[in-house]
Design a protein around this motif. Structure first.
Motif, mmCIF file in Angstrom:
data_model
loop_
_atom_site.group_PDB
_atom_site.id
_atom_site.type_symbol
_atom_site.label_atom_id
_atom_site.label_comp_id
_atom_site.label_asym_id
_atom_site.label_seq_id
_atom_site.Cartn_x
_atom_site.Cartn_y
_atom_site.Cartn_z
ATOM 1 N N LEU B 258 -0.701 26.045 5.862
ATOM 2 C CA LEU B 258 -1.993 25.445 6.236
ATOM 3 C C LEU B 258 -3.123 26.016 5.383
ATOM 4 N N LEU B 259 -3.092 27.307 5.116
ATOM 5 C CA LEU B 259 -4.149 27.898 4.287
ATOM 6 C C LEU B 259 -3.997 27.479 2.823
ATOM 7 N N ASN B 260 -2.754 27.156 2.415
ATOM 8 C CA ASN B 260 -2.507 26.555 1.109
ATOM 9 C C ASN B 260 -3.089 27.375 -0.040
ATOM 10 N N ASP B 261 -2.821 28.665 -0.036
ATOM 11 C CA ASP B 261 -3.246 29.574 -1.114
ATOM 12 C C ASP B 261 -4.749 29.817 -1.166
#
Lengths: 299, 299
Positions: B258-261
């Protein structure tokens, strides 16, 4: 005895605002420097403070309220740097190291929004409260928080613009966040998202435009998350988009409706105008925040 | 010189756990009292501490880690009370006033989850970190936070169970929160929500059941909101539902996805098992949190 003099930098992605002063109502010099390369921008910044020292005498400390992401954890080996910013040339710039080398004074270093929260808590509309949330809504969205007199830091620092939101009914915009698309606040509610969605500059849309109902909705969703997580005593909304003063009423109403009487506090139930509010320091929260960081760095 | 002795109460909606000790590894007496009426429950509690005093000598202070909502703001006129709880008979109970009247010692008073966060930060798995988020997932969901050695309070106290979530794909459950339906974490992911959704007690559902994929998803959504808002250095997940140890892996993966890097921290990028983790103090976080509150109240 004369009051000590401090240096302050509000370091933004498009411009640096630098000031020198002994307190929030005693900023005696101020200049603006365009943000270009780190080398040119920081050289101009150093030159401004050196000239100020020649005219007014030594500075007791410097405060830097910076765009991010930054490393502002004093115990970290990369403390003082701008870290993974997409901003050309600025990645890994040792902001604090360069300024310390040039000026040899104590330096306070924090995010622009943490600094603004500190200024609003110390001198602005959150004076006397136990904590303060400051959120800027502009080209990006960011949030800072002060509790027990200190700004909130931890793993890194808050990145509140990326709090998750649910699509407002009828809104089919695909979202503008390169990381989270339509799933985060910044992707749906920062200035560029409004402009992409409607094909017009945000400030040209009239108050009755659908754009603002959705804007209030997204901001209210985020504020609900912050209320239940941080229990803020004051919520200050600044930045370019919040120049649309008509947004405050709908935001307060939507926050109350979404919380649905769960939080039994008059500030929310009565949609208090001194709870979710504009910055008490106007557009000065950032620079005065840097000043507050300088004053704390001297201690 | 002998170490001072403290009283500790973990005040829950179904039982009070009371203890007496001089430190986290020196709890010398402990009892459990069923939560019935305030009069009977608090009388039993007072009797336990009076007997302990007869056996071991005076207590230096008492710590109360309470179910809520409570008023734990020391400057408030209703400080020390349980406030708008739906729990029969307990509304407006002057918990601190009654205990102070009976025992005449300094009292520390906070939410159960703030106290647990304090204990995990001081003695448990978040030792040495600058802050600590503690979340319990059980009959309800609540979160507490410690930063710079103090628990987070403000307008009231955090109510993290009511952070907003988006429906997981395929989940058509209507939600179980009387205030927020399917829009908040507690409504979708507390024990009773799992049981209503599946018509079976949560602990009877096998690890491969769809229930747990959704559970991890909802908790991950909430954790993302907490990460971007609080920047926690440690996230501790306790409570009955988290006895399902197989949830931790999927939660860590979903948080990263969800935070996707966006958050460039190894704790998240590497799905660190010492970042999102079970309580270091096991089921003792609450009682030891109350002990920590007592120790701080004496200062």
């Amino acid at each position: 005895m004369t009051k000590p003099l401090y240096g302050a930098i509000e370091a933004g992605g498009t411009k640096f605002v630098c000031g020198v002063g002994s307190g929030p109502e005693a900023v005696i010099e101020r200049t603006t420097i365009e943000t270009t390369t780190p080398r040119a921008t920081l050289a101009g910044t150093v030159a401004f403070f050196r000239e100020a020292v020649e005219r007014h005498g030594e500075l007791a400390a410097l405060g830097i309220a910076s765009f991010g992401p930054i490393d502002c954890r004093p115990s970290s080996s990369s403390y003082g740097r701008i870290t993974s910013t997409p901003k050309e040339g600025w990645r890994e710039t040792d902001f604090v190291g360069i300024m310390r080398e040039a000026l040899s004074i104590p330096i306070g270093f924090d995010t622009d929004v943490n600094a603004a929260a500190l200024a609003e808590w110390r001198w602005g509309c959150a004076r006397g409260r136990s904590n303060c949330l400051y959120v800027t809504v502009g080209t990006g969205i960011g949030g800072g928080f002060v509790v027990n007199g200190e700004t909130l830091k931890g793993l890194l620092h808050p990145e509140m613009g990326h709090v998750r939101v649910t699509r407002e009914q009828g809104d089919e915009f695909g979202g503008n966040c390169p990381f989270h698309g339509s799933a985060c606040l910044e992707g749906m509610a920062a200035g560029p998202a409004i402009e992409k969605r409607w094909g017009a500059a945000a400030h040209t849309l009239p108050p009755a435009h659908q754009a603002w109902a959705w804007e209030a909705g997204y901001l209210a969703q985020a504020i609900v998350n912050w209320v239940v997580t941080l229990s803020p005593e004051a919520i200050v909304l600044g930045g370019g988009v919040m120049q649309q003063g008509h947004l405050f009423g709908p935001i307060r109403s939507r926050v109350r409706l979404l919380l649905n009487d769960y939080i039994q506090a008059p500030e929310i139930l009565e949609e208090s105008a001194s709870y979710i509010q504009a910055p008490g320091l106007g557009t000065q929260s950032g620079l005065l925040g840097a000043l507050a960081l300088a004053m704390d760095a001297r201690k």
